[in-house]
Design an enzyme around this catalytic site. Structure first.
Site, PDB file in Angstrom:
ATOM      1  N   GLU A 119       0.830  -1.220   0.000  1.00  0.00           N
ATOM      2  CA  GLU A 119       0.000   0.000   0.000  1.00  0.00           C
ATOM      3  C   GLU A 119       0.861   1.266   0.000  1.00  0.00           C
ATOM      4  O   GLU A 119       0.392   2.338   0.385  1.00  0.00           O
ATOM      5  CB  GLU A 119      -0.952   0.007   1.209  1.00  0.00           C
ATOM      6  CG  GLU A 119      -1.847  -1.209   1.351  1.00  0.00           C
ATOM      7  CD  GLU A 119      -2.884  -1.367   0.240  1.00  0.00           C
ATOM      8  OE1 GLU A 119      -2.900  -0.537  -0.702  1.00  0.00           O
ATOM      9  OE2 GLU A 119      -3.663  -2.322   0.309  1.00  0.00           O
ATOM     10  N   HIS A 139      -2.760   2.342   8.312  1.00  0.00           N
ATOM     11  CA  HIS A 139      -3.869   1.558   7.747  1.00  0.00           C
ATOM     12  C   HIS A 139      -4.030   0.281   8.550  1.00  0.00           C
ATOM     13  O   HIS A 139      -3.038  -0.345   8.936  1.00  0.00           O
ATOM     14  CB  HIS A 139      -3.568   1.228   6.280  1.00  0.00           C
ATOM     15  CG  HIS A 139      -4.445   0.155   5.708  1.00  0.00           C
ATOM     16  ND1 HIS A 139      -5.808   0.295   5.589  1.00  0.00           N
ATOM     17  CD2 HIS A 139      -4.161  -1.085   5.231  1.00  0.00           C
ATOM     18  CE1 HIS A 139      -6.316  -0.802   5.067  1.00  0.00           C
ATOM     19  NE2 HIS A 139      -5.348  -1.670   4.839  1.00  0.00           N
ATOM     20  N   HIS A 196      -7.326  -2.965   9.858  1.00  0.00           N
ATOM     21  CA  HIS A 196      -8.599  -3.637   9.568  1.00  0.00           C
ATOM     22  C   HIS A 196      -9.437  -3.823  10.846  1.00  0.00           C
ATOM     23  O   HIS A 196      -9.671  -4.961  11.259  1.00  0.00           O
ATOM     24  CB  HIS A 196      -8.317  -5.017   8.952  1.00  0.00           C
ATOM     25  CG  HIS A 196      -7.437  -5.013   7.745  1.00  0.00           C
ATOM     26  ND1 HIS A 196      -6.729  -6.137   7.331  1.00  0.00           N
ATOM     27  CD2 HIS A 196      -7.149  -4.047   6.834  1.00  0.00           C
ATOM     28  CE1 HIS A 196      -6.041  -5.854   6.245  1.00  0.00           C
ATOM     29  NE2 HIS A 196      -6.265  -4.595   5.918  1.00  0.00           N
ATOM     30  N   GLU A 247     -17.406  11.760  22.560  1.00  0.00           N
ATOM     31  CA  GLU A 247     -16.083  12.306  22.192  1.00  0.00           C
ATOM     32  C   GLU A 247     -15.848  12.423  20.681  1.00  0.00           C
ATOM     33  O   GLU A 247     -14.945  13.143  20.257  1.00  0.00           O
ATOM     34  CB  GLU A 247     -14.984  11.387  22.747  1.00  0.00           C
ATOM     35  CG  GLU A 247     -14.948  11.308  24.249  1.00  0.00           C
ATOM     36  CD  GLU A 247     -14.069  12.392  24.840  1.00  0.00           C
ATOM     37  OE1 GLU A 247     -12.849  12.332  24.625  1.00  0.00           O
ATOM     38  OE2 GLU A 247     -14.604  13.301  25.498  1.00  0.00           O
ATOM     39  N   HIS A 288     -12.975  -3.313   3.752  1.00  0.00           N
ATOM     40  CA  HIS A 288     -11.529  -3.576   3.875  1.00  0.00           C
ATOM     41  C   HIS A 288     -10.959  -3.058   5.204  1.00  0.00           C
ATOM     42  O   HIS A 288     -10.388  -3.824   5.966  1.00  0.00           O
ATOM     43  CB  HIS A 288     -10.782  -2.969   2.673  1.00  0.00           C
ATOM     44  CG  HIS A 288      -9.310  -3.244   2.674  1.00  0.00           C
ATOM     45  ND1 HIS A 288      -8.608  -3.649   1.552  1.00  0.00           N
ATOM     46  CD2 HIS A 288      -8.378  -3.169   3.661  1.00  0.00           C
ATOM     47  CE1 HIS A 288      -7.339  -3.838   1.876  1.00  0.00           C
ATOM     48  NE2 HIS A 288      -7.177  -3.539   3.142  1.00  0.00           N
TER      49      HIS A 288
HETATM   50  P1  13P Z   1       0.998  -5.367   3.170  1.00  0.00           P
HETATM   51  O1  13P Z   1       1.387  -6.634   3.882  1.00  0.00           O
HETATM   52  O2  13P Z   1       1.531  -5.321   1.773  1.00  0.00           O
HETATM   53  O3  13P Z   1       1.320  -4.140   3.973  1.00  0.00           O
HETATM   54  O4  13P Z   1      -0.596  -5.403   2.977  1.00  0.00           O
HETATM   55  C1  13P Z   1      -1.452  -5.518   4.066  1.00  0.00           C
HETATM   56  C2  13P Z   1      -2.761  -4.843   3.825  1.00  0.00           C
HETATM   57  O5  13P Z   1      -3.451  -4.518   4.773  1.00  0.00           O
HETATM   58  C3  13P Z   1      -3.198  -4.581   2.455  1.00  0.00           C
HETATM   59  O6  13P Z   1      -4.250  -3.674   2.406  1.00  0.00           O
HETATM   60 ZN    ZN Z   2      -5.435  -3.700   4.265  1.00  0.00          ZN
END
Ligand code: 13P
Ligand code: ZN
Length: 270
Positions: A116, A139, A141, A169, A210
Site C-alpha cells: 500500500e 492503515h 482492519h 467524544e 476492507h
Molecule cells: P501489506 O502486507 O503489503 O502491507 O498489505 C497488508 C494490507 O493490509 C493490504 O491492504
Molecule cells: Zn489492508
C-alpha cells in the site's frame, strides 16, 4: 553515530504496531504504517550516503523527493515486528521524483515496503498540503468499522453522523468527519490516488469492506483517531438491530463543538 534502534520514531512505531496487533486490527500481515522522518536527525543514526538497495515505486511524487520514511514491510506480521524490527520494517528515501525508494535501513531479508506504499505516499502528499506538521499514515482492519460498511449507508455525511452519535467524544476527536471509499482493488495506484483525494478533507478514510486509513502529526494522534472511530463503530454494531430510544442530538453535537473549540464539518449538522 547513534544506535538506530534508539530513534524515537522507530521505538514508537514498534510499540504502536504491537498495540495495533493486540487490538485485533491487524490479523496476519494486515495493516501498514508509514512515518515521515526528519532527514537531518536521521543522519545522526544512519550514514545516509549508504543505499542498500533501490526499489522502484511505480508512481511519481515529486513533492516527496529526498524525504525519508519509516515504513512497514509487505507481508510482514505486526505481531513479529517487536522481535525482528530490522526484518519487518524499513527506512527509505524517495528519489527520482518519487519513482524509486532508496533503502537506508531494514527489510533485511530482501523484502519490500508495504504493497500500500502508493496510498501511503500519496496520502502524505495530500495531508502535508493541508497540514505541514503531518507525519503519520496508518492503515488497519478494525472489525467493527469493517462490519459497519456492510450494513450502513456509505454516504460520508450519513456515516459520519452515525459515528458522532455513538460516543460523545467523536465530534471532538474527528470534527471533520470520516470520508469513505467504495470497495476498490487494494495495493494499486488507483486506490492510492482515491485515498489521497479523500485525505484532502479528513484525517480518516474508510475503505469499505476492507479497513481504514488514518493520518496525523504523530503515532498517538493517528492511533487515537482510529481507536475512537472504531469504538463508535462498535457501539453502532451493538445497537443497530435494536430500536433507538435515545441519541446524541444535533444540538448536543453543536454544544460539544462549541465547548471544545472545534468546527464540525460544514453542513453535517442539521
Ligand atoms: P501489506 O502486507 O503489503 O502491507 O498489505 C497488508 C494490507 O493490509 C493490504 O491492504
Ligand atoms: Zn489492508
Amino acid at each position: 553515530m547513534k544506535d538506530v534502534m534508539e530513534l524515537k520514531e522507530l521505538v514508537e512505531l514498534i510499540r504502536t504496531v504491537t498495540n495495533m496487533y493486540q487490538h485485533g486490527w491487524d490479523e496476519r500481515n494486515g495493516g501498514n504504517v508509514s512515518v515521515l522522518l526528519d532527514a537531518a536527525e536521521l543522519a545522526e543514526y544512519l550514514d545516509l550516503s549508504r543505499v542498500h538497495r533501490t526499489i522502484p515505486t511505480g508512481f511519481s511524487a515529486p513533492e516527496l523527493e529526498g524525504k525519508c520514511f519509516l515504513v512497514t514491510g509487505t507481508g510482514k506480521y505486526f505481531k513479529n515486528v517487536q522481535y525482528e524490527p530490522c526484518k519487518n520494517l524499513g527506512i527509505v528515501r524517495l528519489a527520482d521524483g518519487g519513482q524509486s525508494a532508496e533503502l537506508l535501513w531494514g527489510l533485511s531479508d530482501g523484502g519490500r515496503f508495504t504493497s500500500e506504499f502508493p496510498a501511503h505516499m500519496m496520502s502524505h502528499v495530500a495531508r502535508l498540503r493541508v497540514d505541514p506538521e503531518n507525519r503519520v499514515v496508518m492503515h488497519c482492519h478494525p472489525a467493527n468499522l469493517l462490519a459497519m460498511t456492510y450494513v450502513h449507508d456509505l454516504d460520508e455525511r450519513a456515516f459520519t453522523r452515525t459515528l458522532w452519535q455513538m460516543c460523545t467524544e467523536c465530534v471532538i476527536v474527528f470534527p471533520e468527519g470520516v470520508n469513505v471509499l467504495p470497495w476498490m482493488l487494494c495495493g494499486t495506484n488507483e486506490i492510492g490516488e482515491a485515498t489521497a483525494q479523500k485525505m484532502a478533507t479528513a484525517r480518516l478514510v474508510v475503505w469499505a469492506q476492507h479497513g481504514i486509513y488514518g493520518a496525523g502529526r504523530d503515532l498517538d494522534e493517528t492511533f487515537g483517531l482510529i481507536e475512537t472511530a472504531e469504538k463508535a463503530a462498535e457501539i453502532y454494531m451493538k445497537i443497530a438491530h435494536l430500536p433507538r430510544v435515545n441519541t446524541i442530538s444535533d444540538e448536543a453535537l453543536r454544544q460539544l463543538a462549541a465547548h471544545f473549540g472545534v468546527k464540525a464539518r460544514e453542513g453535517y449538522l442539521q
